[in-house]
Design a protein around this motif. Structure first.
Motif, PDB file in Angstrom:
ATOM      1  N   GLY A  28      52.794  47.157  33.513  1.00 46.67           N
ATOM      2  CA  GLY A  28      52.242  46.812  34.812  1.00 46.67           C
ATOM      3  C   GLY A  28      51.794  48.021  35.597  1.00 46.67           C
ATOM      4  O   GLY A  28      51.899  48.045  36.822  1.00 46.67           O
ATOM      5  N   VAL A 195      54.151  40.462  33.269  1.00 47.54           N
ATOM      6  CA  VAL A 195      53.720  40.934  34.585  1.00 47.54           C
ATOM      7  C   VAL A 195      52.347  40.397  34.951  1.00 47.54           C
ATOM      8  O   VAL A 195      51.950  40.438  36.120  1.00 47.54           O
ATOM      9  N   THR A 200      53.686  36.052  38.877  1.00 48.10           N
ATOM     10  CA  THR A 200      54.196  37.404  39.135  1.00 48.10           C
ATOM     11  C   THR A 200      53.110  38.456  39.303  1.00 48.10           C
ATOM     12  O   THR A 200      53.381  39.527  39.836  1.00 48.10           O
ATOM     13  N   GLU A 204      53.384  42.156  41.288  1.00 48.99           N
ATOM     14  CA  GLU A 204      53.375  43.341  40.425  1.00 48.99           C
ATOM     15  C   GLU A 204      52.229  44.277  40.792  1.00 48.99           C
ATOM     16  O   GLU A 204      52.399  45.498  40.852  1.00 48.99           O
TER      17      GLU A 204
END
Length: 287
Positions: A28, A195, A200, A204
């Motif tokens: 990420g 990620v 998410t 992230e």
């Protein structure tokens, strides 16, 4: 939160990764070590056992003796550089560890006036103990390390289970991903895929951007997304990114001139811009 020091073990040969520099692998957009350091950002002292490198925040560096001596030798080197009564112990390959898990471990270990356990560690989804996602009381940790060194003539090459089986440890069932570690390239691929999942990816990305720009500011992203939507629908699509940029600029200017809180300044600037976008849209509808 209970005052504590943190030890992050960032050595090891990473044999299943072909000898790659595991703490420096990116997930990420952030290296694994920096992701772990972010989870324990409120530690009084953070000791990293491993080779020196650039990190997202200042740490104390040390190495185990001998180098490559294994986790107990590394843990012993780390604990020698700490002074707090509680020590958080983490491996450097935990991409999804968060402050909530850190708090749960410190809480489960007990505090002043409570039953004095020797610490607490995470268990994974299969119920296996994770002694490198744990919080220990420093005194029994130092004692057991010294006893093991005396019994075996040193700590090099000894398995972690020799330490944990002698300590009175609470078990914490934390977030299922909190103890997910990256031992193989398949693990790295799985972490990178996670990620980018819908639920998410935004958090992230925002965290990665703040890390890259050196910004330590918590803002209500929902407010900014609502503002971008209003500007795009009520004015024109290109107005969305330009408006949010101007809000950020105005908030930074107000915060520096007035000495106020950055998050509050962002919220106020976003409120004004959103109201303007709605007024703009209303004018278009009444023409």
């Amino acid at each position: 939160m209970t005052a504590y020091d943190a030890i992050v073990l960032a050595g090891g040969a990473a044999k299943r990764l072909g000898g790659a520099d595991k703490p420096g692998i990116r997930v990420g957009g952030r290296v694994l070590l920096d992701r772990v350091l972010a989870a324990c950002a409120d530690a009084s002292t953070t000791v990293v056992v491993g080779g020196r490198r650039s990190t997202v925040r200042p740490v104390v560096w040390t190495r185990e003796e001998p180098q490559g001596g294994g986790p107990l030798a590394a843990l012993d080197a780390g604990v020698r550089r700490t002074t707090a009564e509680r020590v958080l112990v983490l491996s450097a390959d935990l991409p999804f560890l968060g402050p909530a898990t850190v708090g749960a471990l410190l809480g489960a270990a007990g505090g002043a006036g409570e039953r004095q356990r020797d610490g607490a560690l995470c268990t994974d989804q299969q119920g296996r103990d994770q002694p490198l996602v744990a919080a220990y009381r420093a005194e029994p940790l130092r004692r057991e390390l010294a006893l093991l060194a005396a019994e075996h003539g040193g700590l090099s090459g000894l398995p972690l289970r020799l330490l944990t089986q002698e300590l009175d440890l609470a078990r914490v069932e934390a977030d299922p991903f909190a103890s997910f570690d990256c031992d193989t390239w398949e693990d790295i691929a799985s972490a990178r895929a996670r990620v980018r999942e819908h639920g998410t990816v935004l958090d992230e990305w925002i965290t990665a951007v703040k890390n890259e720009l050196g910004i330590d500011l918590d803002v209500d992203t929902g407010v900014l997304l609502d503002l971008a939507r209003d500007a795009a629908h009520g004015v024109a699509r290109p107005a969305a990114p330009l408006t949010t940029f101007l809000v950020g600029y105005a908030a930074a200017k107000a915060s520096s001139e007035e000495g106020g809180d950055g998050a509050t300044a962002v919220a106020e600037a976003a409120r004004k811009a959103a109201a303007l976008a709605l007024r703009w849209a209303d004018e278009n509808e009444t023409q």
